[in-house]
Motif scaffolding. Sequence first.
Motif, PDB file in Angstrom:
ATOM      1  N   LEU A 159       0.854  -1.184   0.000  1.00 41.76           N
ATOM      2  CA  LEU A 159       0.000   0.000   0.000  1.00 41.76           C
ATOM      3  C   LEU A 159       0.892   1.236   0.000  1.00 41.76           C
ATOM      4  O   LEU A 159       2.096   1.134   0.246  1.00 41.76           O
ATOM      5  CB  LEU A 159      -0.914  -0.037   1.227  1.00 41.76           C
ATOM      6  CG  LEU A 159      -1.763  -1.310   1.358  1.00 41.76           C
ATOM      7  CD1 LEU A 159      -2.516  -1.321   2.685  1.00 41.76           C
ATOM      8  CD2 LEU A 159      -2.723  -1.446   0.191  1.00 41.76           C
ATOM      9  N   PRO A 160       0.343   2.423  -0.258  1.00 38.33           N
ATOM     10  CA  PRO A 160       1.196   3.610  -0.331  1.00 38.33           C
ATOM     11  C   PRO A 160       2.062   3.858   0.907  1.00 38.33           C
ATOM     12  O   PRO A 160       3.207   4.259   0.789  1.00 38.33           O
ATOM     13  CB  PRO A 160       0.200   4.742  -0.541  1.00 38.33           C
ATOM     14  CG  PRO A 160      -0.949   4.089  -1.239  1.00 38.33           C
ATOM     15  CD  PRO A 160      -1.039   2.712  -0.633  1.00 38.33           C
ATOM     16  N   ASP A 161       1.530   3.581   2.113  1.00 32.93           N
ATOM     17  CA  ASP A 161       2.280   3.870   3.333  1.00 32.93           C
ATOM     18  C   ASP A 161       2.347   2.691   4.294  1.00 32.93           C
ATOM     19  O   ASP A 161       2.584   2.886   5.489  1.00 32.93           O
ATOM     20  CB  ASP A 161       1.663   5.079   4.054  1.00 32.93           C
ATOM     21  CG  ASP A 161       1.782   6.339   3.229  1.00 32.93           C
ATOM     22  OD1 ASP A 161       2.833   6.556   2.615  1.00 32.93           O
ATOM     23  OD2 ASP A 161       0.799   7.115   3.191  1.00 32.93           O
ATOM     24  N   ALA A 162       2.121   1.477   3.805  1.00 34.44           N
ATOM     25  CA  ALA A 162       2.111   0.319   4.698  1.00 34.44           C
ATOM     26  C   ALA A 162       2.120  -0.975   3.905  1.00 34.44           C
ATOM     27  O   ALA A 162       1.917  -0.978   2.690  1.00 34.44           O
ATOM     28  CB  ALA A 162       0.861   0.367   5.581  1.00 34.44           C
ATOM     29  N   TYR A 163       2.358  -2.069   4.628  1.00 37.04           N
ATOM     30  CA  TYR A 163       2.146  -3.416   4.107  1.00 37.04           C
ATOM     31  C   TYR A 163       0.946  -3.986   4.848  1.00 37.04           C
ATOM     32  O   TYR A 163       0.756  -3.714   6.038  1.00 37.04           O
ATOM     33  CB  TYR A 163       3.350  -4.325   4.380  1.00 37.04           C
ATOM     34  CG  TYR A 163       4.585  -3.934   3.639  1.00 37.04           C
ATOM     35  CD1 TYR A 163       4.650  -4.041   2.264  1.00 37.04           C
ATOM     36  CD2 TYR A 163       5.708  -3.473   4.307  1.00 37.04           C
ATOM     37  CE1 TYR A 163       5.797  -3.690   1.560  1.00 37.04           C
ATOM     38  CE2 TYR A 163       6.864  -3.129   3.621  1.00 37.04           C
ATOM     39  CZ  TYR A 163       6.892  -3.234   2.254  1.00 37.04           C
ATOM     40  OH  TYR A 163       8.020  -2.889   1.582  1.00 37.04           O
ATOM     41  N   PHE A 164       0.154  -4.790   4.163  1.00 38.91           N
ATOM     42  CA  PHE A 164      -0.944  -5.461   4.830  1.00 38.91           C
ATOM     43  C   PHE A 164      -0.932  -6.925   4.461  1.00 38.91           C
ATOM     44  O   PHE A 164      -1.053  -7.236   3.274  1.00 38.91           O
ATOM     45  CB  PHE A 164      -2.302  -4.861   4.465  1.00 38.91           C
ATOM     46  CG  PHE A 164      -3.411  -5.536   5.218  1.00 38.91           C
ATOM     47  CD1 PHE A 164      -3.662  -5.188   6.538  1.00 38.91           C
ATOM     48  CD2 PHE A 164      -4.161  -6.534   4.627  1.00 38.91           C
ATOM     49  CE1 PHE A 164      -4.660  -5.842   7.249  1.00 38.91           C
ATOM     50  CE2 PHE A 164      -5.154  -7.191   5.329  1.00 38.91           C
ATOM     51  CZ  PHE A 164      -5.410  -6.838   6.651  1.00 38.91           C
ATOM     52  N   PRO A 165      -0.752  -7.793   5.453  1.00 41.65           N
ATOM     53  CA  PRO A 165      -0.457  -7.492   6.853  1.00 41.65           C
ATOM     54  C   PRO A 165       0.996  -7.048   7.021  1.00 41.65           C
ATOM     55  O   PRO A 165       1.833  -7.320   6.167  1.00 41.65           O
ATOM     56  CB  PRO A 165      -0.716  -8.826   7.553  1.00 41.65           C
ATOM     57  CG  PRO A 165      -0.412  -9.860   6.521  1.00 41.65           C
ATOM     58  CD  PRO A 165      -0.834  -9.243   5.206  1.00 41.65           C
ATOM     59  N   SER A 166       1.266  -6.411   8.143  1.00 42.87           N
ATOM     60  CA  SER A 166       2.637  -5.943   8.385  1.00 42.87           C
ATOM     61  C   SER A 166       3.529  -7.068   8.902  1.00 42.87           C
ATOM     62  O   SER A 166       4.745  -6.982   8.803  1.00 42.87           O
ATOM     63  CB  SER A 166       2.642  -4.767   9.363  1.00 42.87           C
ATOM     64  OG  SER A 166       2.076  -5.164  10.600  1.00 42.87           O
ATOM     65  N   VAL A 167       2.907  -8.125   9.457  1.00 41.48           N
ATOM     66  CA  VAL A 167       3.636  -9.320   9.894  1.00 41.48           C
ATOM     67  C   VAL A 167       2.960 -10.529   9.268  1.00 41.48           C
ATOM     68  O   VAL A 167       1.744 -10.680   9.349  1.00 41.48           O
ATOM     69  CB  VAL A 167       3.632  -9.472  11.431  1.00 41.48           C
ATOM     70  CG1 VAL A 167       4.369 -10.745  11.845  1.00 41.48           C
ATOM     71  CG2 VAL A 167       4.240  -8.261  12.108  1.00 41.48           C
ATOM     72  N   VAL A 168       3.762 -11.384   8.630  1.00 39.09           N
ATOM     73  CA  VAL A 168       3.257 -12.617   8.020  1.00 39.09           C
ATOM     74  C   VAL A 168       3.810 -13.793   8.822  1.00 39.09           C
ATOM     75  O   VAL A 168       5.022 -13.917   8.974  1.00 39.09           O
ATOM     76  CB  VAL A 168       3.711 -12.743   6.551  1.00 39.09           C
ATOM     77  CG1 VAL A 168       3.200 -14.036   5.949  1.00 39.09           C
ATOM     78  CG2 VAL A 168       3.251 -11.544   5.751  1.00 39.09           C
ATOM     79  N   TYR A 169       2.913 -14.613   9.358  1.00 41.78           N
ATOM     80  CA  TYR A 169       3.306 -15.800  10.119  1.00 41.78           C
ATOM     81  C   TYR A 169       3.324 -16.980   9.153  1.00 41.78           C
ATOM     82  O   TYR A 169       2.320 -17.271   8.512  1.00 41.78           O
ATOM     83  CB  TYR A 169       2.340 -16.039  11.276  1.00 41.78           C
ATOM     84  CG  TYR A 169       2.412 -14.912  12.282  1.00 41.78           C
ATOM     85  CD1 TYR A 169       3.366 -14.924  13.292  1.00 41.78           C
ATOM     86  CD2 TYR A 169       1.560 -13.823  12.192  1.00 41.78           C
ATOM     87  CE1 TYR A 169       3.471 -13.877  14.199  1.00 41.78           C
ATOM     88  CE2 TYR A 169       1.650 -12.772  13.099  1.00 41.78           C
ATOM     89  CZ  TYR A 169       2.607 -12.807  14.103  1.00 41.78           C
ATOM     90  OH  TYR A 169       2.703 -11.763  14.988  1.00 41.78           O
ATOM     91  N   LEU A 170       4.471 -17.629   9.061  1.00 42.30           N
ATOM     92  CA  LEU A 170       4.628 -18.672   8.051  1.00 42.30           C
ATOM     93  C   LEU A 170       5.522 -19.791   8.528  1.00 42.30           C
ATOM     94  O   LEU A 170       6.094 -19.729   9.608  1.00 42.30           O
ATOM     95  CB  LEU A 170       5.162 -18.062   6.758  1.00 42.30           C
ATOM     96  CG  LEU A 170       6.284 -17.017   6.834  1.00 42.30           C
ATOM     97  CD1 LEU A 170       7.591 -17.594   7.246  1.00 42.30           C
ATOM     98  CD2 LEU A 170       6.394 -16.310   5.523  1.00 42.30           C
ATOM     99  N   ASP A 171       5.610 -20.817   7.700  1.00 40.39           N
ATOM    100  CA  ASP A 171       6.494 -21.956   7.936  1.00 40.39           C
ATOM    101  C   ASP A 171       7.510 -22.019   6.807  1.00 40.39           C
ATOM    102  O   ASP A 171       7.262 -21.516   5.701  1.00 40.39           O
ATOM    103  CB  ASP A 171       5.694 -23.261   7.960  1.00 40.39           C
ATOM    104  CG  ASP A 171       4.761 -23.338   9.149  1.00 40.39           C
ATOM    105  OD1 ASP A 171       5.202 -23.028  10.275  1.00 40.39           O
ATOM    106  OD2 ASP A 171       3.582 -23.699   8.949  1.00 40.39           O
ATOM    107  N   GLU A 172       8.620 -22.664   7.072  1.00 41.32           N
ATOM    108  CA  GLU A 172       9.642 -22.848   6.045  1.00 41.32           C
ATOM    109  C   GLU A 172       9.020 -23.524   4.826  1.00 41.32           C
ATOM    110  O   GLU A 172       8.232 -24.450   4.945  1.00 41.32           O
ATOM    111  CB  GLU A 172      10.782 -23.705   6.582  1.00 41.32           C
ATOM    112  CG  GLU A 172      11.891 -23.893   5.584  1.00 41.32           C
ATOM    113  CD  GLU A 172      13.059 -24.677   6.153  1.00 41.32           C
ATOM    114  OE1 GLU A 172      14.067 -24.777   5.436  1.00 41.32           O
ATOM    115  OE2 GLU A 172      12.980 -25.179   7.283  1.00 41.32           O
ATOM    116  N   GLY A 173       9.343 -23.016   3.649  1.00 43.56           N
ATOM    117  CA  GLY A 173       8.821 -23.564   2.404  1.00 43.56           C
ATOM    118  C   GLY A 173       7.550 -22.886   1.917  1.00 43.56           C
ATOM    119  O   GLY A 173       7.122 -23.109   0.787  1.00 43.56           O
ATOM    120  N   ASP A 174       6.936 -22.050   2.754  1.00 43.14           N
ATOM    121  CA  ASP A 174       5.761 -21.294   2.322  1.00 43.14           C
ATOM    122  C   ASP A 174       6.181 -20.240   1.305  1.00 43.14           C
ATOM    123  O   ASP A 174       7.354 -19.878   1.219  1.00 43.14           O
ATOM    124  CB  ASP A 174       5.091 -20.573   3.503  1.00 43.14           C
ATOM    125  CG  ASP A 174       4.308 -21.504   4.416  1.00 43.14           C
ATOM    126  OD1 ASP A 174       4.271 -22.723   4.146  1.00 43.14           O
ATOM    127  OD2 ASP A 174       3.753 -21.013   5.408  1.00 43.14           O
TER     128      ASP A 174
END
Length: 116
Positions: free
Chosen positions: A30-45
């Motif tokens: 986005l112009p002034d942010a990421y959505f979501p600002s934190v991505v919860y993931l696992d290795e290989g995602d």
Amino acid sequence: MKRAMQIGAVLATLTAATAVSAAEHEVLILPDAYFPSVVYLDEGDTVKFTNLTGSEHNIISKHESWALGPIADQGSMTMVVEQGVQTTFYDANAISEEDGSFLVEGNLSFADAPLD
């Protein structure tokens, strides 16, 4: 012969289960942010970055250990995330004129997602 077929079936099942377990996450630029600002993931995602800003953007990690871009407006780029990857990322196009710091930051996390 029958035993070899059983082993092959087990290996095929394990391979399919491994492929299914990888997830795709999307981060909107986005112009002034990421959505979501934190991505919860696992290795290989995989993480797909989609640009919704109206202009081209470049995503870089802390210490520039990886980069994606340029990503055109309405365009996307995808990366596979492995353990040990730099997890903090920035919008290389959003830099403070005052001190040169990045104005837009996001994070990848291998931790469990918090429950609301």
